[in-house]
Design a protein around this motif. Structure first.
Motif, PDB file in Angstrom:
ATOM      1  N   VAL A  39       0.877  -1.177   0.000  1.00  0.00           N
ATOM      2  CA  VAL A  39       0.000   0.000   0.000  1.00  0.00           C
ATOM      3  C   VAL A  39       0.909   1.220   0.000  1.00  0.00           C
ATOM      4  O   VAL A  39       1.700   1.410   0.927  1.00  0.00           O
ATOM      5  CB  VAL A  39      -0.927   0.022   1.229  1.00  0.00           C
ATOM      6  CG1 VAL A  39      -1.769   1.282   1.239  1.00  0.00           C
ATOM      7  CG2 VAL A  39      -1.812  -1.224   1.251  1.00  0.00           C
ATOM      8  N   GLY A  40       0.818   2.024  -1.036  1.00  0.00           N
ATOM      9  CA  GLY A  40       1.755   3.137  -1.163  1.00  0.00           C
ATOM     10  C   GLY A  40       3.164   2.583  -1.304  1.00  0.00           C
ATOM     11  O   GLY A  40       3.427   1.776  -2.192  1.00  0.00           O
ATOM     12  N   ARG A  41       4.052   2.994  -0.408  1.00  0.00           N
ATOM     13  CA  ARG A  41       5.430   2.517  -0.493  1.00  0.00           C
ATOM     14  C   ARG A  41       5.755   1.485   0.574  1.00  0.00           C
ATOM     15  O   ARG A  41       6.909   1.162   0.816  1.00  0.00           O
ATOM     16  CB  ARG A  41       6.405   3.691  -0.343  1.00  0.00           C
ATOM     17  CG  ARG A  41       6.245   4.739  -1.414  1.00  0.00           C
ATOM     18  CD  ARG A  41       7.291   5.832  -1.277  1.00  0.00           C
ATOM     19  NE  ARG A  41       7.199   6.764  -2.393  1.00  0.00           N
ATOM     20  CZ  ARG A  41       7.658   6.520  -3.606  1.00  0.00           C
ATOM     21  NH1 ARG A  41       8.261   5.377  -3.855  1.00  0.00           N
ATOM     22  NH2 ARG A  41       7.533   7.412  -4.576  1.00  0.00           N
ATOM     23  N   ARG A  42       4.705   1.001   1.237  1.00  0.00           N
ATOM     24  CA  ARG A  42       4.948   0.066   2.343  1.00  0.00           C
ATOM     25  C   ARG A  42       4.250  -1.264   2.139  1.00  0.00           C
ATOM     26  O   ARG A  42       3.215  -1.342   1.477  1.00  0.00           O
ATOM     27  CB  ARG A  42       4.465   0.688   3.665  1.00  0.00           C
ATOM     28  CG  ARG A  42       5.273   1.889   4.100  1.00  0.00           C
ATOM     29  CD  ARG A  42       4.651   2.541   5.302  1.00  0.00           C
ATOM     30  NE  ARG A  42       3.347   3.123   4.973  1.00  0.00           N
ATOM     31  CZ  ARG A  42       2.489   3.569   5.866  1.00  0.00           C
ATOM     32  NH1 ARG A  42       2.775   3.492   7.149  1.00  0.00           N
ATOM     33  NH2 ARG A  42       1.344   4.085   5.493  1.00  0.00           N
ATOM     34  N   GLU A  43       4.835  -2.289   2.750  1.00  0.00           N
ATOM     35  CA  GLU A  43       4.182  -3.596   2.771  1.00  0.00           C
ATOM     36  C   GLU A  43       3.339  -3.688   4.034  1.00  0.00           C
ATOM     37  O   GLU A  43       3.848  -3.459   5.137  1.00  0.00           O
ATOM     38  CB  GLU A  43       5.223  -4.715   2.757  1.00  0.00           C
ATOM     39  CG  GLU A  43       4.601  -6.103   2.764  1.00  0.00           C
ATOM     40  CD  GLU A  43       5.637  -7.215   2.887  1.00  0.00           C
ATOM     41  OE1 GLU A  43       6.425  -7.189   3.850  1.00  0.00           O
ATOM     42  OE2 GLU A  43       5.659  -8.092   2.015  1.00  0.00           O
ATOM     43  N   VAL A  44       2.061  -4.018   3.841  1.00  0.00           N
ATOM     44  CA  VAL A  44       1.158  -4.161   4.974  1.00  0.00           C
ATOM     45  C   VAL A  44       0.968  -5.641   5.271  1.00  0.00           C
ATOM     46  O   VAL A  44       0.807  -6.448   4.358  1.00  0.00           O
ATOM     47  CB  VAL A  44      -0.202  -3.499   4.657  1.00  0.00           C
ATOM     48  CG1 VAL A  44      -1.177  -3.703   5.807  1.00  0.00           C
ATOM     49  CG2 VAL A  44      -0.014  -2.017   4.373  1.00  0.00           C
TER      50      VAL A  44
END
Length: 274
Positions: A39-44
């Motif tokens: 999500v965006g630049r992160r791993e959720v």
DNA sequence: ACCCAGGCATTGG
DNA sequence: CCAATGCATGGG
């Protein structure tokens, strides 16, 4: 604890089965009992928890995407209540209690995923789609972001052919990426109007439009009558049904959830396989 | 080596 | 309006 509450009952394993049943899904990756998505630049990371799911990180950016992903829009309680008097769905909703169909959070991703699955088996479709994701997505942690329209619109269709797309489908995907679609405006329209706009785009037929309504917009009345799995499930559970599209009217106003429960029942019951 | 699998556009009646 | 045709990969 970063808990995202979901109405009971909710069965995380059952609900996310689609991400494992036909091989791994690099954009919705199953790792040791948890689901990972960029999500965006992160791993959720999403994992089961009492009263909902544990989501890390959980903030203003990730919360709405995860809520969409996990299908919080569906009103399961009303569906179960409605299914009560109907023998077949009453049984399926009991056996599959807590199944909350996951959604494609992104409209472009939803449409491209459908294109990959046109005509070929879901195993084959997952395989091709994963190669697309590996090649044109971005790896964050273990999962990959799905390739964006901006990236694919400047891609030569032949590069997609290298990944296993047919020439025709490669053109569909690059052509779709080049379309200027105002999805925010599209989503405000009624089902039939959305279908008409989508079907006007090359490579998107009624089947794809129906699944867009069902799996991206969570429209209650979406009914992919042309879907092979839906047809098999209707034939298996309602031998007297006749025309599948007309039969959908019997499921009003829960065609979408009914389709998901019928498909889940079909795939979870090996005895129904040919 | 086949045949089918969660369609679609294209062509020709 | 409907029928026939080609297409890509992976599993049986």
């Amino acid at each position: 604890m970063p808990l995202l509450r979901l109405p009971e009952p909710y069965d995380f394993e059952l609900s996310t089965g689609r991400y494992r049943a036909f091989g791994p899904d690099l954009a919705n990756l199953w790792v040791d009992g948890s689901l990972r998505r960029v999500v965006g630049r992160r791993e959720v990371r999403i994992s089961p928890a009492r009263g909902g799911v544990r989501v890390e990180p959980l903030d203003a950016e990730t919360r709405p995407v995860v809520r969409k992903l996990l299908g919080t829009e569906f009103d399961l309680g009303s569906f179960y209540e409605w299914a009560g008097p109907e023998p077949v769905l009453a049984r399926l909703t009991r056996e599959l209690a807590g199944l909350r169909p996951p959604l494609a959070p992104d409209p472009f991703e939803s449409l491209v995923t459908s294109i990959t699955a046109q005509q070929i088996s879901l195993h084959a479709a997952f395989s091709v789609r994963n190669r697309l994701i590996e090649r044109f997505g971005r790896r964050v942690g273990q999962a990959y972001s799905f390739p964006t329209a901006q990236r694919l619109r400047r891609t030569d269709p032949d590069e997609l052919v290298q990944l296993g797309f047919s020439h025709r489908k490669a053109e569909y995907v690059v052509g779709l990426a080049a379309e200027k679609i105002d999805f925010a405006a599209l989503e405000q329209l009624p089902d039939e109007e959305i279908k008409a706009r989508l079907v006007a785009i090359r490579g998107l037929g009624e089947w794809t439009a129906d699944w867009f309504l069902a799996r991206h917009l969570a429209r209650p009345r979406a009914w992919p009558a042309g879907d092979l799995g839906v047809r098999k499930a209707v034939a298996a559970f309602y031998p007297e049904a006749g025309d599948v599209r007309a039969f959908g009217e019997r499921l009003e106003p829960f065609q979408n959830l009914s389709a998901h429960y019928l498909l889940a029942a079909l795939y979870s019951d090996r005895r129904l396989e040919p």
